[in-house]
Design a protein around this motif. Sequence first.
Motif, PDB file in Angstrom:
ATOM      1  N   GLY A 189       0.831  -1.198   0.000  1.00  0.00           N
ATOM      2  CA  GLY A 189       0.000   0.000   0.000  1.00  0.00           C
ATOM      3  C   GLY A 189       0.861   1.241   0.000  1.00  0.00           C
ATOM      4  O   GLY A 189       1.091   1.843   1.054  1.00  0.00           O
ATOM      5  N   ALA A 190       1.339   1.658  -1.166  1.00  0.00           N
ATOM      6  CA  ALA A 190       2.282   2.774  -1.257  1.00  0.00           C
ATOM      7  C   ALA A 190       1.687   4.088  -0.787  1.00  0.00           C
ATOM      8  O   ALA A 190       2.417   4.986  -0.362  1.00  0.00           O
ATOM      9  CB  ALA A 190       2.785   2.905  -2.697  1.00  0.00           C
ATOM     10  N   ASN A 191       0.356   4.223  -0.890  1.00  0.00           N
ATOM     11  CA  ASN A 191      -0.269   5.496  -0.501  1.00  0.00           C
ATOM     12  C   ASN A 191      -0.960   5.429   0.855  1.00  0.00           C
ATOM     13  O   ASN A 191      -1.701   6.348   1.224  1.00  0.00           O
ATOM     14  CB  ASN A 191      -1.246   5.965  -1.578  1.00  0.00           C
ATOM     15  CG  ASN A 191      -2.429   5.022  -1.766  1.00  0.00           C
ATOM     16  OD1 ASN A 191      -2.325   3.815  -1.519  1.00  0.00           O
ATOM     17  ND2 ASN A 191      -3.546   5.546  -2.218  1.00  0.00           N
ATOM     18  N   ILE A 192      -0.728   4.368   1.637  1.00  0.00           N
ATOM     19  CA  ILE A 192      -1.200   4.297   3.021  1.00  0.00           C
ATOM     20  C   ILE A 192      -0.045   4.775   3.894  1.00  0.00           C
ATOM     21  O   ILE A 192       0.932   4.059   4.102  1.00  0.00           O
ATOM     22  CB  ILE A 192      -1.615   2.869   3.406  1.00  0.00           C
ATOM     23  CG1 ILE A 192      -2.617   2.301   2.407  1.00  0.00           C
ATOM     24  CG2 ILE A 192      -2.186   2.845   4.818  1.00  0.00           C
ATOM     25  CD1 ILE A 192      -2.932   0.833   2.617  1.00  0.00           C
ATOM     26  N   ILE A 193      -0.142   5.993   4.386  1.00  0.00           N
ATOM     27  CA  ILE A 193       0.990   6.653   5.010  1.00  0.00           C
ATOM     28  C   ILE A 193       0.831   6.696   6.533  1.00  0.00           C
ATOM     29  O   ILE A 193      -0.222   7.087   7.054  1.00  0.00           O
ATOM     30  CB  ILE A 193       1.165   8.077   4.468  1.00  0.00           C
ATOM     31  CG1 ILE A 193       1.244   8.060   2.934  1.00  0.00           C
ATOM     32  CG2 ILE A 193       2.390   8.750   5.074  1.00  0.00           C
ATOM     33  CD1 ILE A 193       2.370   7.226   2.356  1.00  0.00           C
ATOM     34  N   ASP A 194       1.866   6.286   7.232  1.00  0.00           N
ATOM     35  CA  ASP A 194       1.954   6.411   8.692  1.00  0.00           C
ATOM     36  C   ASP A 194       2.288   7.876   8.986  1.00  0.00           C
ATOM     37  O   ASP A 194       3.370   8.357   8.651  1.00  0.00           O
ATOM     38  CB  ASP A 194       3.046   5.486   9.214  1.00  0.00           C
ATOM     39  CG  ASP A 194       3.124   5.468  10.732  1.00  0.00           C
ATOM     40  OD1 ASP A 194       2.756   6.472  11.369  1.00  0.00           O
ATOM     41  OD2 ASP A 194       3.585   4.447  11.287  1.00  0.00           O
ATOM     42  N   LEU A 204      -1.639   0.009  -4.336  1.00  0.00           N
ATOM     43  CA  LEU A 204      -2.314   1.264  -4.012  1.00  0.00           C
ATOM     44  C   LEU A 204      -3.730   0.975  -3.534  1.00  0.00           C
ATOM     45  O   LEU A 204      -4.363   0.003  -3.953  1.00  0.00           O
ATOM     46  CB  LEU A 204      -2.372   2.185  -5.230  1.00  0.00           C
ATOM     47  CG  LEU A 204      -1.051   2.757  -5.766  1.00  0.00           C
ATOM     48  CD1 LEU A 204      -1.294   3.467  -7.099  1.00  0.00           C
ATOM     49  CD2 LEU A 204      -0.419   3.708  -4.771  1.00  0.00           C
ATOM     50  N   LEU A 205      -4.238   1.862  -2.672  1.00  0.00           N
ATOM     51  CA  LEU A 205      -5.588   1.759  -2.129  1.00  0.00           C
ATOM     52  C   LEU A 205      -6.350   3.039  -2.459  1.00  0.00           C
ATOM     53  O   LEU A 205      -5.775   4.132  -2.442  1.00  0.00           O
ATOM     54  CB  LEU A 205      -5.512   1.567  -0.608  1.00  0.00           C
ATOM     55  CG  LEU A 205      -6.794   1.717   0.219  1.00  0.00           C
ATOM     56  CD1 LEU A 205      -7.842   0.680  -0.176  1.00  0.00           C
ATOM     57  CD2 LEU A 205      -6.478   1.601   1.705  1.00  0.00           C
ATOM     58  N   THR A 206      -7.644   2.909  -2.744  1.00  0.00           N
ATOM     59  CA  THR A 206      -8.453   4.104  -2.979  1.00  0.00           C
ATOM     60  C   THR A 206      -8.294   5.075  -1.805  1.00  0.00           C
ATOM     61  O   THR A 206      -8.373   4.663  -0.637  1.00  0.00           O
ATOM     62  CB  THR A 206      -9.937   3.761  -3.164  1.00  0.00           C
ATOM     63  OG1 THR A 206     -10.687   4.982  -3.292  1.00  0.00           O
ATOM     64  CG2 THR A 206     -10.495   2.954  -2.010  1.00  0.00           C
ATOM     65  N   PRO A 207      -8.072   6.355  -2.087  1.00  0.00           N
ATOM     66  CA  PRO A 207      -7.859   7.311  -1.000  1.00  0.00           C
ATOM     67  C   PRO A 207      -9.141   7.868  -0.389  1.00  0.00           C
ATOM     68  O   PRO A 207      -9.084   8.788   0.429  1.00  0.00           O
ATOM     69  CB  PRO A 207      -7.062   8.425  -1.688  1.00  0.00           C
ATOM     70  CG  PRO A 207      -7.523   8.391  -3.100  1.00  0.00           C
ATOM     71  CD  PRO A 207      -7.822   6.943  -3.413  1.00  0.00           C
ATOM     72  N   ALA A 208     -10.288   7.328  -0.761  1.00  0.00           N
ATOM     73  CA  ALA A 208     -11.566   7.878  -0.297  1.00  0.00           C
ATOM     74  C   ALA A 208     -11.954   7.403   1.099  1.00  0.00           C
ATOM     75  O   ALA A 208     -13.062   7.714   1.563  1.00  0.00           O
ATOM     76  CB  ALA A 208     -12.675   7.522  -1.292  1.00  0.00           C
ATOM     77  N   ILE A 209     -11.085   6.663   1.780  1.00  0.00           N
ATOM     78  CA  ILE A 209     -11.386   6.102   3.104  1.00  0.00           C
ATOM     79  C   ILE A 209     -12.016   7.125   4.055  1.00  0.00           C
ATOM     80  O   ILE A 209     -13.022   6.828   4.714  1.00  0.00           O
ATOM     81  CB  ILE A 209     -10.110   5.505   3.737  1.00  0.00           C
ATOM     82  CG1 ILE A 209      -9.489   4.425   2.845  1.00  0.00           C
ATOM     83  CG2 ILE A 209     -10.389   4.968   5.131  1.00  0.00           C
ATOM     84  CD1 ILE A 209     -10.290   3.186   2.688  1.00  0.00           C
ATOM     85  N   PRO A 210     -11.455   8.345   4.197  1.00  0.00           N
ATOM     86  CA  PRO A 210     -12.040   9.295   5.157  1.00  0.00           C
ATOM     87  C   PRO A 210     -13.475   9.689   4.850  1.00  0.00           C
ATOM     88  O   PRO A 210     -14.160  10.216   5.731  1.00  0.00           O
ATOM     89  CB  PRO A 210     -11.093  10.512   5.063  1.00  0.00           C
ATOM     90  CG  PRO A 210      -9.793   9.944   4.606  1.00  0.00           C
ATOM     91  CD  PRO A 210     -10.189   8.862   3.635  1.00  0.00           C
ATOM     92  N   HIS A 211     -13.943   9.471   3.617  1.00  0.00           N
ATOM     93  CA  HIS A 211     -15.332   9.780   3.282  1.00  0.00           C
ATOM     94  C   HIS A 211     -16.293   8.708   3.783  1.00  0.00           C
ATOM     95  O   HIS A 211     -17.507   8.914   3.751  1.00  0.00           O
ATOM     96  CB  HIS A 211     -15.484   9.935   1.762  1.00  0.00           C
ATOM     97  CG  HIS A 211     -15.201  11.312   1.280  1.00  0.00           C
ATOM     98  ND1 HIS A 211     -16.177  12.238   1.018  1.00  0.00           N
ATOM     99  CD2 HIS A 211     -14.027  11.938   1.034  1.00  0.00           C
ATOM    100  CE1 HIS A 211     -15.632  13.369   0.608  1.00  0.00           C
ATOM    101  NE2 HIS A 211     -14.330  13.208   0.608  1.00  0.00           N
ATOM    102  N   TRP A 212     -15.767   7.562   4.210  1.00  0.00           N
ATOM    103  CA  TRP A 212     -16.630   6.451   4.598  1.00  0.00           C
ATOM    104  C   TRP A 212     -16.468   6.027   6.052  1.00  0.00           C
ATOM    105  O   TRP A 212     -17.425   5.566   6.660  1.00  0.00           O
ATOM    106  CB  TRP A 212     -16.319   5.222   3.720  1.00  0.00           C
ATOM    107  CG  TRP A 212     -16.435   5.447   2.261  1.00  0.00           C
ATOM    108  CD1 TRP A 212     -17.391   6.178   1.613  1.00  0.00           C
ATOM    109  CD2 TRP A 212     -15.559   4.945   1.240  1.00  0.00           C
ATOM    110  NE1 TRP A 212     -17.169   6.154   0.259  1.00  0.00           N
ATOM    111  CE2 TRP A 212     -16.054   5.402  -0.005  1.00  0.00           C
ATOM    112  CE3 TRP A 212     -14.430   4.133   1.258  1.00  0.00           C
ATOM    113  CZ2 TRP A 212     -15.449   5.086  -1.220  1.00  0.00           C
ATOM    114  CZ3 TRP A 212     -13.818   3.824   0.059  1.00  0.00           C
ATOM    115  CH2 TRP A 212     -14.317   4.294  -1.164  1.00  0.00           C
TER     116      TRP A 212
END
Length: 578
Positions: free
Chosen positions: A141-146, A172-180
Amino acid sequence: MKHFIMALMALSLITPIQTMAKNKTVTLRVVQTSDVHGCFFPYDFINRKPLNGTLARVSTYVKELRKEYGKNLILLDNGDILQGQPTCYYTNYVNPKMPNVAASVINYLQYDAQTMGNHDVETGHSVYDKWIKEVNCDMLGANIIDTSTGKPYVKPYTILVRDGVRIAILGLLTPAIPHWLNEKLWTGLRFDEMVSTARKWMDYLQANEHPDVVIGLFHSGTEGGITTDEYEEDASFTVALEVPGFDLILYGHDHIQYSGSVTNVAGKQVVCLDPSSNALNVADATITVKKGRRGKVTKEVKGDVVSMRDRAIDQDFINHFQPAIDSVKTYVDRKIGRFENTIYTRDCYFGSAAFTDFIHDLQLSLTGADISFNAPLSFNTSIKAGDVYVSDMFNLYRYENELYVLRMTGEEVRKHLEMSYDLWVNTMTSADDHIMLLNDGSNDDKQRFMFKNLAFNFDSAAGIDYEVDVTKPDGQKVRILRMSNGEPFDEHKWYKVAMNSYRGNGGGELLIRGAGIPKEEIPNRIIYQSERDQRHYLMQEIEKAGVLNPQPHNNWRFVPEEWTVPAIKRDRKLLFGE
């Protein structure tokens, strides 16, 4: 002289071998699963019947391919594996001390890499952190950032070497997580935009890893979804088009089967495959790599989506997991109550329905809210009259949503519903029009079915009486008549509104684009949040009541009925054959 001759002989032995290596052809077979959603075993623990597809059949397929390709068979999973069937729920929450079954099946099948999906994040840190540790392959998950380090929380990529061929797999993971999802589920993380992240890591890979083949493993759909100034929810095609360097992109998340290719900005064809969901299919690609003299590498990529629906079940796989299967079956087969009538999700699309209103009643009674929002989460399922079991609760709620109450004005309530019905129903201009807003007639999309829009965003309401005039334009269809207790409804008054956590965090954008509540303001509107998932409380309430007789409230309807009643009959037959 003797040493010189020996050196020449050694050189003559080495050179042909090196030349052979540089003129080598290597064939790789790449198989991907995505959005498995707990469909590991050929038994539907929710509806208590056999299940098509599943990893039990994928296992047969993979074992056959390994006989031919050996280590050149690369097996990948693309996330959303931790939620969907009681198999997951049992080891996630009921018996978390045992090995997570989602990790165990990945290890049994010897996957080479895996990504995280949004439904994996939805399980919360305690579940997915344990799962990540138990999985033997690399989690990507390259765009899942600590946020504490500024670095990826899991590995951004992995390098596999097969017959001298270096294969880079970038996740990569969809970055829309905070919307859900509530931030407590992903505390300490952020989800970066996909295109810039892909470009950054592609540059890094080319400069530092020198891969012969680059594969994208993206838990993000084709295109569309939530789109903001910062990111796209479904950006797999955008990455394929705008970031040169990928030879193959394997993706998922949107549950839409796809097999094809796009031409990127460098003029190169990039094969893109999406196997849809529930291990009904796999994405299957063949990559032929030819290494010539002076390091020249040529590649040919071909791929398709292959059905797993009717393949033979791997009995060794079943035998290995039989204890886990038995444990889950014992759990879901527990009786918790009795229904005096059958309730159907298909009724929810055409008016006030017992299935939806049953959940509305529980949401209102559990929270003391004034109004409840809820949408059907399954297209065509039912809970039969008679004994009700734990398994039936997964038809009511397939995923682990919590229960929220938000403060909303009456105007915001109406606007929320306006957007819902605009997504849901057509604007009829004659009595012969469809009442449902349908797509081109295909039902391959497992989230839209035959509707134009996502069916799980079709919110209805309880606690208020209202009409939906399908002859009115978008934004003007909903007329709220009164509170269901007889009190007046006031657009300027504040109300307590119950809904699931997906909706309450902004999922579907009904609160944001519909009601007009800024995304950053939503957390301040939440006045109640349940400790456990909604399914847990539904089970408790049913056990407390013992016998229930769910009925529709008939608190809302489509009008004018001289048009809507025959239109509902026509569209119901089209959608459900009845």
